[in-house]
Write a protein that holds these residues in place. Structure first.
Motif, PDB file in Angstrom:
ATOM      1  N   GLY A  47      96.827  57.544  64.292  1.00  0.00           N
ATOM      2  CA  GLY A  47      96.307  58.861  63.938  1.00  0.00           C
ATOM      3  C   GLY A  47      95.601  58.902  62.610  1.00  0.00           C
ATOM      4  N   ASP A  48      95.657  57.811  61.871  1.00  0.00           N
ATOM      5  CA  ASP A  48      95.075  57.771  60.530  1.00  0.00           C
ATOM      6  C   ASP A  48      93.963  56.725  60.453  1.00  0.00           C
ATOM      7  N   HIS A  49      94.339  55.474  60.192  1.00  0.00           N
ATOM      8  CA  HIS A  49      93.303  54.454  59.994  1.00  0.00           C
ATOM      9  C   HIS A  49      93.670  53.092  60.580  1.00  0.00           C
ATOM     10  N   THR A  50      94.768  53.014  61.347  1.00  0.00           N
ATOM     11  CA  THR A  50      95.209  51.708  61.834  1.00  0.00           C
ATOM     12  C   THR A  50      95.421  51.720  63.343  1.00  0.00           C
ATOM     13  N   VAL A  51      94.965  50.651  63.981  1.00  0.00           N
ATOM     14  CA  VAL A  51      95.170  50.413  65.408  1.00  0.00           C
ATOM     15  C   VAL A  51      95.870  49.068  65.542  1.00  0.00           C
ATOM     16  N   VAL A  52      96.843  48.982  66.442  1.00  0.00           N
ATOM     17  CA  VAL A  52      97.484  47.694  66.710  1.00  0.00           C
ATOM     18  C   VAL A  52      97.372  47.366  68.190  1.00  0.00           C
ATOM     19  N   LEU A 106      84.908  52.504  66.868  1.00  0.00           N
ATOM     20  CA  LEU A 106      85.545  52.217  65.586  1.00  0.00           C
ATOM     21  C   LEU A 106      85.086  50.858  65.068  1.00  0.00           C
ATOM     22  N   GLU A 107      84.653  50.837  63.822  1.00  0.00           N
ATOM     23  CA  GLU A 107      84.404  49.572  63.129  1.00  0.00           C
ATOM     24  C   GLU A 107      85.673  49.234  62.357  1.00  0.00           C
ATOM     25  N   GLY A 108      86.020  47.948  62.316  1.00  0.00           N
ATOM     26  CA  GLY A 108      87.245  47.649  61.597  1.00  0.00           C
ATOM     27  C   GLY A 108      87.370  46.228  61.096  1.00  0.00           C
ATOM     28  N   ASP A 109      88.218  46.097  60.089  1.00  0.00           N
ATOM     29  CA  ASP A 109      88.646  44.790  59.610  1.00  0.00           C
ATOM     30  C   ASP A 109      89.858  44.364  60.421  1.00  0.00           C
ATOM     31  N   GLU A 158      96.051  43.641  63.868  1.00  0.00           N
ATOM     32  CA  GLU A 158      96.092  44.889  63.113  1.00  0.00           C
ATOM     33  C   GLU A 158      94.649  45.217  62.725  1.00  0.00           C
ATOM     34  N   PHE A 159      94.172  46.329  63.199  1.00  0.00           N
ATOM     35  CA  PHE A 159      92.770  46.734  63.071  1.00  0.00           C
ATOM     36  C   PHE A 159      92.706  47.915  62.106  1.00  0.00           C
ATOM     37  N   THR A 160      92.085  47.717  60.953  1.00  0.00           N
ATOM     38  CA  THR A 160      91.956  48.778  59.953  1.00  0.00           C
ATOM     39  C   THR A 160      90.569  49.395  60.059  1.00  0.00           C
ATOM     40  N   ILE A 161      90.521  50.668  60.355  1.00  0.00           N
ATOM     41  CA  ILE A 161      89.252  51.366  60.580  1.00  0.00           C
ATOM     42  C   ILE A 161      88.472  51.488  59.283  1.00  0.00           C
ATOM     43  N   THR A 162      87.218  51.034  59.323  1.00  0.00           N
ATOM     44  CA  THR A 162      86.346  51.137  58.150  1.00  0.00           C
ATOM     45  C   THR A 162      85.121  52.017  58.419  1.00  0.00           C
ATOM     46  N   GLY A 163      84.895  52.375  59.662  1.00  0.00           N
ATOM     47  CA  GLY A 163      83.756  53.227  60.004  1.00  0.00           C
ATOM     48  C   GLY A 163      83.928  53.786  61.406  1.00  0.00           C
ATOM     49  N   VAL A 164      83.337  54.947  61.649  1.00  0.00           N
ATOM     50  CA  VAL A 164      83.490  55.616  62.942  1.00  0.00           C
ATOM     51  C   VAL A 164      82.154  56.199  63.376  1.00  0.00           C
TER      52      VAL A 164
END
Length: 205
Positions: A47-52, A106-109, A158-164
């Motif tokens: 719900g914030d900035h992380t996808v697993v 979602l763009e992510g690291d 672990e996917f950290t959202i950096t852009g949407v």
């Protein structure tokens, strides 16, 4: 992806929508590759900035993520086809068809997870998401746990959202009368996902 101003989604809007979705496509490009690798996957969004998520160890996406630990996660739903003769308030013989859909890209690291305890924790997060009332025991990397021999077969992400980029394309450029007419057609047709598209059309109207 082209996003017109009338199709753009607000931050709270896409977050709420994505929180109700947990299956998409993870896309990795790697370095100097002709084409990306696209992998369908279930995931859990906080719900914030992380996808697993996790994938099998033989998956072809791993070398690309190791070369370049960045990826796209794309989700599409609530899509339907709008017929040419519906999508005009003039001569139906010269209408232009279109598509209605919601999508979040979602763009992510990416952080790859191979430590057994960390993988067990990640899997437990996914289980809590998908099976909140499940009878499955907590995932454990302990030596005596049956999970211990299974954990080497997967790798965690672990996917950290950096852009949407979020797009909700539901006739935002149409008049209220046009949307009402198209909505009535969708309700009458009742095809796959027509009800979902209609709900979006009315919500965003």
């Amino acid at each position: 992806m082209l996003i017109h101003p009338w199709d753009s989604a607000e931050d709270a809007e896409w977050r709420e929508w994505l929180s109700g979705h947990d299956f998409g496509q993870l896309i990795a490009g790697g370095a100097g590759r002709d084409l990306p690798v696209v992998t369908p996957a279930h995931f859990a969004f906080d719900g914030d900035h992380t996808v697993v998520t996790h994938l099998a160890r033989p998956n072809p996406i791993w070398p690309l993520l190791e070369e370049h630990p960045r990826a796209l996660l794309t989700v599409v739903d609530d899509y339907t086809y709008i017929r040419a003769d519906w999508n005009t308030n003039a001569d139906p013989a010269f209408g232009v068809p279109t598509s209605y859909y919601a999508t979040v890209q979602l763009e992510g690291d990416v952080r790859l997870i191979d430590d057994p305890d960390s993988k067990a924790s990640l899997l437990q997060k996914q289980l809590r998401h998908f099976e909140p009332d499940g009878a499955r025991a907590p995932v454990s990397a302990a030596a005596e746990s049956p999970d211990r021999r299974l954990l080497p077969g997967i790798r965690g992400i672990e996917f950290t959202i950096t852009g949407v980029r979020a797009k909700f394309k539901f006739g935002g450029n149409k008049t209220a009368e046009d949307r009402e007419r198209i909505g009535a057609r969708l309700a009458d047709r009742g095809g796959p996902l027509d009800a979902e598209a209609l709900a979006q059309l009315r919500r965003r109207g």
